[in-house]
Design an enzyme around this catalytic site. Structure first.
Site, short mmCIF file in Angstrom:
data_model
loop_
_atom_site.label_atom_id
_atom_site.label_comp_id
_atom_site.label_asym_id
_atom_site.label_seq_id
_atom_site.Cartn_x
_atom_site.Cartn_y
_atom_site.Cartn_z
N GLY A 370 0.82 -1.21 0.00
CA GLY A 370 0.00 0.00 0.00
C GLY A 370 0.85 1.25 0.00
N ASP A 477 -12.26 -1.67 10.46
CA ASP A 477 -11.61 -2.19 9.26
C ASP A 477 -10.83 -3.47 9.56
OD1 ASP A 477 -11.10 -2.13 6.54
OD2 ASP A 477 -9.36 -0.83 6.70
#
Length: 649
Positions: A370, A477
């Protein structure tokens, strides 16, 4: 008086205190009315509501625990903020040696447990035993027999350094009919204590202690009793906490009798006394050093604030911290650096130049995943998360949490020229769980015992943010890519970018990852801890099946499990699980009862009604029981033969 004399005096004082003999603790105490003073703790009771807010009375500055709220928090798996809040103190306050502190606990009575307790995770250090930790660092707030009971898979006489052990801090919830009691405090009887003196210290009547603990004649030195709090904490604190015993520091709570107390000789007592003297000298030197460093740090901070200088760090300038929704520097809202003083006190402020230098200008060669980069700074490896948005909310949450199963934030940096924010975390060596599950070679190295421990670690981390923070933190999350594995393959929760504080909040901005989103959040935007429980259930299915939360066609993993595993007779569950689980696991010998137990937990976590999903306290307890299957496992298992038929083996 010069520093050498101060050191000598402090060392002499601590030597004499530490050399006091440790009275044996009777194991035959009279059973109280409502709170048995056994080595197993307080009994669960049907007329009490679990879980509940409880407290333990802890005295600062003993057994090598630094005089710092963060250190006390570390010991009990709490944040500095939680300890300060419970005692109505500033987060930068330094308690005096011997100062009584209320430690907040989330007291529960896990399914199947006969006793109520607050589970505290502790990492074993060299020389640690259940008894030593219970009687010194935890000041007799638990007993080694209870530690053995809640850690059935560990061998007390063979504890590896670094292993995580659950220490059950004894606690109890008020009776349902007792509207006058806000919470109960676990208090350890000290030398000279009486019911009358304890009641006076807590501003309650002595009869309430009798009602909770039985007659005073049945109590023993260093045994645990319950004391009621009659008003809300921290708006009101008992006198024992308000009193600052600087000039009359009490002696360190002597340990209770060890498992071998009945055969300890006079020679061994002499050895213990000698060790106490040595430790006292070391403790005195260390304590004075820490006090001098604290004074120096406070003076430097005070001097800096008077001049309002630039705070170095590559982005905090002129005493102000740029904050802009657009991500550009010089945005509309700004706030003083004093607003983040708690973060500056706890975290390192990095310079943008050193982050750029150590990541090759954030080159792809340093990219982990990421927008996270690997950086080696002063010989230490970190993970640097580059963000294009304001990270104030994430920082506020991270400064409240502190747990071994959460990735630790080491520092941060704000680039005022670009508006970028950089969060610097500990480096977790083995990367994310999803990469291990989806890579066939790696998946074969994830045996069932390892996967079960990963599930337990994740449960402990979620239990902490749900039960031991205030306001409660919802991660929002939870997914396998946000579960990182360290060098010992223990799991840590990462990425609090979407996390929220509070409970039963409603949002119209739905964010999340396909396959993990709870139905009530997707439909109504309802944010509760139960949405984390739902996502956790999906991760459990991933651990069992080795498959992604959503397939290539978008079908969620839970839907496939519902069709092929959840439906049907319970007595055939083990066989259905064996046919559905990860082929890498099918190649191994797995206890069918253990795997089926985890699938049962996943099914409960995925209940469409959030109120019927279990709490993470119950999940952690159930999974620990699944781990026990290994102790009694005979080797029989179920597998799928070449024709696809289910067979026993």
């Amino acid at each position: 008086m010069g520093p050498p004399r101060l050191l000598a005096l402090a060392a002499l004082l601590l030597c004499r205190l530490c050399a006091l003999p440790a009275p044996a603790r009777s194991q035959n105490a009279t059973t109280p009315v409502a709170a048995p003073a056994s080595v197993e703790g307080f009994n669960c009771s049907a007329n009490r509501s679990y879980p509940c807010q409880a407290y333990a009375l802890y005295r600062a500055g003993f057994a090598g625990v630094p005089l710092d709220l963060a250190a006390v928090g570390d010991l009990f798996g709490l944040s500095r903020f939680m300890v300060a809040h419970a005692n109505n103190l500033s987060t930068t306050a330094s308690p005096a040696a011997g100062q009584p502190l209320l430690v907040p606990l989330q007291c529960g009575c896990p399914s199947g447990s006969p006793n109520s307790y607050a589970p505290t995770q502790y990492q074993i250090n060299p020389g640690d035993t259940y008894w030593i930790v219970s009687t010194t660092k935890l000041q007799n707030l638990t007993q080694y027999q209870a530690v053995e009971r809640v850690n059935p898979t560990l061998v007390p006489t063979n504890l590896d350094v670094g292993v995580m052990v659950t220490f059950p801090i004894f606690c109890q919830c008020p009776a349902a009919a007792d509207n006058a009691t806000t919470a109960l405090v676990t208090y350890v009887i000290q030398q000279g204590d009486t019911y009358s003196s304890i009641a006076s210290a807590f501003a309650v009547d002595a009869q309430s202690l009798v009602s909770l603990n039985g007659p005073e004649q049945g109590t023993q030195l260093f045994s645990e009793i319950l004391v009621p709090l009659r008003r809300q904490v921290p708006q009101w604190l008992p006198p024992i906490v308000l009193r600052n015993n600087v000039s009359t520091t009490p002696a360190s709570p002597p340990p209770s009798a060890s498992p071998a107390a009945t055969v300890v000789s006079n020679d061994r007592n002499g050895v213990v006394t000698g060790l106490a003297v040595g430790l006292g000298v070391i403790g005195a030197l260390w304590l004075l050093q820490m006090l001098l460093l604290a004074c120096l740090w406070r003076r430097l901070k005070a001097k800096g604030r008077r001049g309002d200088p630039v705070v170095s760090g590559g982005g905090i300038e002129g005493g102000r911290f740029a904050k802009s929704a657009s991500g550009r520097a010089g945005g509309g809202d700004r706030f003083l650096v004093s607003d983040i003083s708690e973060w500056l006190d706890k975290y390192r402020v990095f310079k943008i130049e050193e982050l750029e230098r150590c990541t090759g200008g954030f080159d792809d060669a340093h990219l982990i995943q990421g927008s996270v980069y690997k950086a080696t700074i002063d010989g230490e490896v970190f993970a640097v998360k580059k963000m294009k948005w304001d990270a104030c909310e994430e920082l506020k949450i991270l400064q409240k949490v502190n747990h071994s199963n959460l990735v630790k934030l080491e520092g941060f940096c704000i680039n005022s020229e670009t508006g970028d924010c950089f969060l610097v975390y500990e480096y977790v060596e083995n990367g994310s769980l999803d990469l291990w599950l989806l890579d066939r070679d790696r998946a074969r190295r994830l045996d069932w015992r390892t996967r079960l421990h990963i599930a337990l670690d994740l449960a402990h981390g979620l239990q902490y943010i749900h039960e031991h923070t205030w306001p409660r933190v919802v991660h929002k999350d939870i997914k396998s890519s946000n579960v990182l594995l360290d060098a010992r393959m223990r799991a840590k929760i990462a990425n609090f970018g979407l996390a929220k504080t509070g409970h039963n909040a409603v949002t119209t901005h739905i964010v999340g990852t396909q396959g993990y989103i709870a139905p009530e959040y997707l439909a109504d935007g309802l944010v509760t801890t139960k949405m984390d429980v739902y996502a956790y259930g999906v991760v459990l299915l991933e651990l069992v099946s080795g498959r992604e939360a959503a397939g290539e066609n978008g079908e969620p993993l839970w839907a496939d499990a519902d069709d092929r595993v959840f439906r049907g007779r319970d007595e055939r569950l083990e066989a259905r699980v064996a046919a559905w689980m990860d082929p890498a696991l099918a190649e191994q010998t797995c206890p069918p009862g253990s795997v089926a137990s985890v699938v049962g937990v996943a099914r409960a976590c995925l209940h469409r009604d959030p109120s019927k999903r279990p709490s993470m306290v119950d999940v952690a307890y159930t999974l620990s029981k699944a781990d026990e299957h290994f102790a009694d496992y005979s080797g029989d298992s179920v597998s799928v033969d070449g024709s696809g038929e289910i067979a026993a083996r």
